[in-house]
Design a protein around this motif. Structure first.
Motif, PDB file in Angstrom:
ATOM      1  N   MET A   1       0.835  -1.184   0.000  1.00  0.00           N
ATOM      2  CA  MET A   1       0.000   0.000   0.000  1.00  0.00           C
ATOM      3  C   MET A   1       0.881   1.250   0.000  1.00  0.00           C
ATOM      4  N   ASN A   2       0.563   2.197  -0.851  1.00  0.00           N
ATOM      5  CA  ASN A   2       1.330   3.434  -0.928  1.00  0.00           C
ATOM      6  C   ASN A   2       1.035   4.316   0.279  1.00  0.00           C
ATOM      7  N   LYS A   3       2.059   4.924   0.807  1.00  0.00           N
ATOM      8  CA  LYS A   3       1.918   5.820   1.947  1.00  0.00           C
ATOM      9  C   LYS A   3       1.424   7.177   1.467  1.00  0.00           C
ATOM     10  N   LYS A   4       0.654   7.838   2.340  1.00  0.00           N
ATOM     11  CA  LYS A   4       0.054   9.120   1.995  1.00  0.00           C
ATOM     12  C   LYS A   4       0.714  10.246   2.779  1.00  0.00           C
ATOM     13  N   ILE A   5       0.997  11.322   2.054  1.00  0.00           N
ATOM     14  CA  ILE A   5       1.638  12.482   2.664  1.00  0.00           C
ATOM     15  C   ILE A   5       0.805  13.725   2.369  1.00  0.00           C
ATOM     16  N   LEU A   6       0.439  14.424   3.444  1.00  0.00           N
ATOM     17  CA  LEU A   6      -0.234  15.714   3.327  1.00  0.00           C
ATOM     18  C   LEU A   6       0.850  16.781   3.378  1.00  0.00           C
ATOM     19  N   GLU A  16       5.090  22.510  -5.719  1.00  0.00           N
ATOM     20  CA  GLU A  16       5.124  21.745  -6.967  1.00  0.00           C
ATOM     21  C   GLU A  16       6.345  20.827  -7.011  1.00  0.00           C
ATOM     22  N   LEU A  17       7.493  21.317  -6.551  1.00  0.00           N
ATOM     23  CA  LEU A  17       8.700  20.491  -6.506  1.00  0.00           C
ATOM     24  C   LEU A  17       8.489  19.275  -5.596  1.00  0.00           C
ATOM     25  N   ILE A  18       7.947  19.514  -4.416  1.00  0.00           N
ATOM     26  CA  ILE A  18       7.677  18.411  -3.487  1.00  0.00           C
ATOM     27  C   ILE A  18       6.699  17.423  -4.110  1.00  0.00           C
ATOM     28  N   ASN A  19       5.677  17.937  -4.776  1.00  0.00           N
ATOM     29  CA  ASN A  19       4.694  17.078  -5.437  1.00  0.00           C
ATOM     30  C   ASN A  19       5.375  16.151  -6.449  1.00  0.00           C
ATOM     31  N   ILE A  20       6.234  16.710  -7.298  1.00  0.00           N
ATOM     32  CA  ILE A  20       6.918  15.915  -8.325  1.00  0.00           C
ATOM     33  C   ILE A  20       7.803  14.855  -7.688  1.00  0.00           C
ATOM     34  N   VAL A  21       8.612  15.279  -6.714  1.00  0.00           N
ATOM     35  CA  VAL A  21       9.560  14.357  -6.074  1.00  0.00           C
ATOM     36  C   VAL A  21       8.829  13.219  -5.358  1.00  0.00           C
ATOM     37  N   LEU A  22       7.828  13.557  -4.555  1.00  0.00           N
ATOM     38  CA  LEU A  22       7.146  12.523  -3.769  1.00  0.00           C
ATOM     39  C   LEU A  22       6.277  11.614  -4.634  1.00  0.00           C
ATOM     40  N   THR A  23       5.672  12.174  -5.672  1.00  0.00           N
ATOM     41  CA  THR A  23       4.886  11.348  -6.593  1.00  0.00           C
ATOM     42  C   THR A  23       5.797  10.362  -7.324  1.00  0.00           C
ATOM     43  N   ASP A  24       6.976  10.839  -7.751  1.00  0.00           N
ATOM     44  CA  ASP A  24       7.949   9.957  -8.410  1.00  0.00           C
ATOM     45  C   ASP A  24       8.404   8.831  -7.486  1.00  0.00           C
ATOM     46  N   GLU A  25       8.400   9.094  -6.174  1.00  0.00           N
ATOM     47  CA  GLU A  25       8.803   8.084  -5.186  1.00  0.00           C
ATOM     48  C   GLU A  25       7.660   7.121  -4.847  1.00  0.00           C
ATOM     49  N   GLY A  26       6.476   7.360  -5.428  1.00  0.00           N
ATOM     50  CA  GLY A  26       5.356   6.455  -5.223  1.00  0.00           C
ATOM     51  C   GLY A  26       4.410   6.828  -4.100  1.00  0.00           C
ATOM     52  N   TYR A  27       4.596   8.001  -3.509  1.00  0.00           N
ATOM     53  CA  TYR A  27       3.695   8.443  -2.446  1.00  0.00           C
ATOM     54  C   TYR A  27       2.410   9.006  -3.041  1.00  0.00           C
ATOM     55  N   ILE A  28       1.337   8.910  -2.287  1.00  0.00           N
ATOM     56  CA  ILE A  28       0.074   9.550  -2.637  1.00  0.00           C
ATOM     57  C   ILE A  28       0.075  10.884  -1.895  1.00  0.00           C
ATOM     58  N   SER A 107      17.365  14.349  -1.144  1.00  0.00           N
ATOM     59  CA  SER A 107      17.697  13.056  -0.531  1.00  0.00           C
ATOM     60  C   SER A 107      17.451  13.092   0.975  1.00  0.00           C
ATOM     61  N   PHE A 108      17.808  14.224   1.610  1.00  0.00           N
ATOM     62  CA  PHE A 108      17.597  14.366   3.044  1.00  0.00           C
ATOM     63  C   PHE A 108      16.107  14.376   3.369  1.00  0.00           C
ATOM     64  N   LEU A 109      15.317  15.087   2.571  1.00  0.00           N
ATOM     65  CA  LEU A 109      13.868  15.116   2.778  1.00  0.00           C
ATOM     66  C   LEU A 109      13.295  13.708   2.678  1.00  0.00           C
ATOM     67  N   LEU A 110      13.675  12.979   1.634  1.00  0.00           N
ATOM     68  CA  LEU A 110      13.155  11.616   1.442  1.00  0.00           C
ATOM     69  C   LEU A 110      13.578  10.684   2.578  1.00  0.00           C
ATOM     70  N   SER A 111      14.827  10.780   3.024  1.00  0.00           N
ATOM     71  CA  SER A 111      15.269   9.902   4.116  1.00  0.00           C
ATOM     72  C   SER A 111      14.570  10.265   5.424  1.00  0.00           C
ATOM     73  N   THR A 112      14.300  11.549   5.634  1.00  0.00           N
ATOM     74  CA  THR A 112      13.569  11.983   6.831  1.00  0.00           C
ATOM     75  C   THR A 112      12.150  11.431   6.818  1.00  0.00           C
ATOM     76  N   ILE A 113      11.494  11.483   5.662  1.00  0.00           N
ATOM     77  CA  ILE A 113      10.141  10.921   5.535  1.00  0.00           C
ATOM     78  C   ILE A 113      10.171   9.427   5.829  1.00  0.00           C
ATOM     79  N   GLU A 114      11.123   8.721   5.238  1.00  0.00           N
ATOM     80  CA  GLU A 114      11.236   7.274   5.457  1.00  0.00           C
ATOM     81  C   GLU A 114      11.456   6.954   6.933  1.00  0.00           C
TER      82      GLU A 114
END
Length: 120
Positions: A1-6, A16-28, A107-114
């Protein structure tokens, strides 16, 4: 199941940048550019993580973060604060689970989310 981020970010370019990056990573993603109806979005979207733009770690600046963390049913959701303020780390002591200073390294943002998803 894909994780959801508000994502609540006032700067539309960063949003918009965050939207592109997180969508590319498979987040909803649910994107907000203002605090209007944020609790309706949390209730309806049920995010796994919240990215929250805080300009200043003042009483007013952290009010939304504190309210989310104090609200039954939402207080378990990790809140990652994005901020340009030089003392943004203070927000971690006030209400945030983590702080990502702007400008941020993707990369830091993505690792922090993970990390927050694993800890949640």
């Amino acid at each position: 199941m894909n994780k959801k981020i508000l994502v609540l970010e006032k700067n539309r370019d960063i949003l918009e940048l965050i939207n592109i990056v997180l969508t590319d990573e498979g987040y909803i993603i649910d994107l907000l550019s203002s605090e209007n109806e944020v609790f309706a979005h949390i209730r309806d979207f049920q995010p796994d993580v919240i990215l929250l733009d805080i300009i200043s770690p003042t009483e007013e600046g952290t009010a939304l973060c504190k309210t989310i963390k104090a609200t039954e049913g939402y207080n378990h959701i990790p809140v990652i604060v994005l901020s340009t303020h030089p003392k943004a780390e203070v927000v971690k002591e006030i209400c945030a689970d983590e702080v990502v200073p702007k400008p941020f390294d993707i990369s830091f943002l993505l690792s922090t989310i993970e990390q927050q998803l694993i800890s949640a």
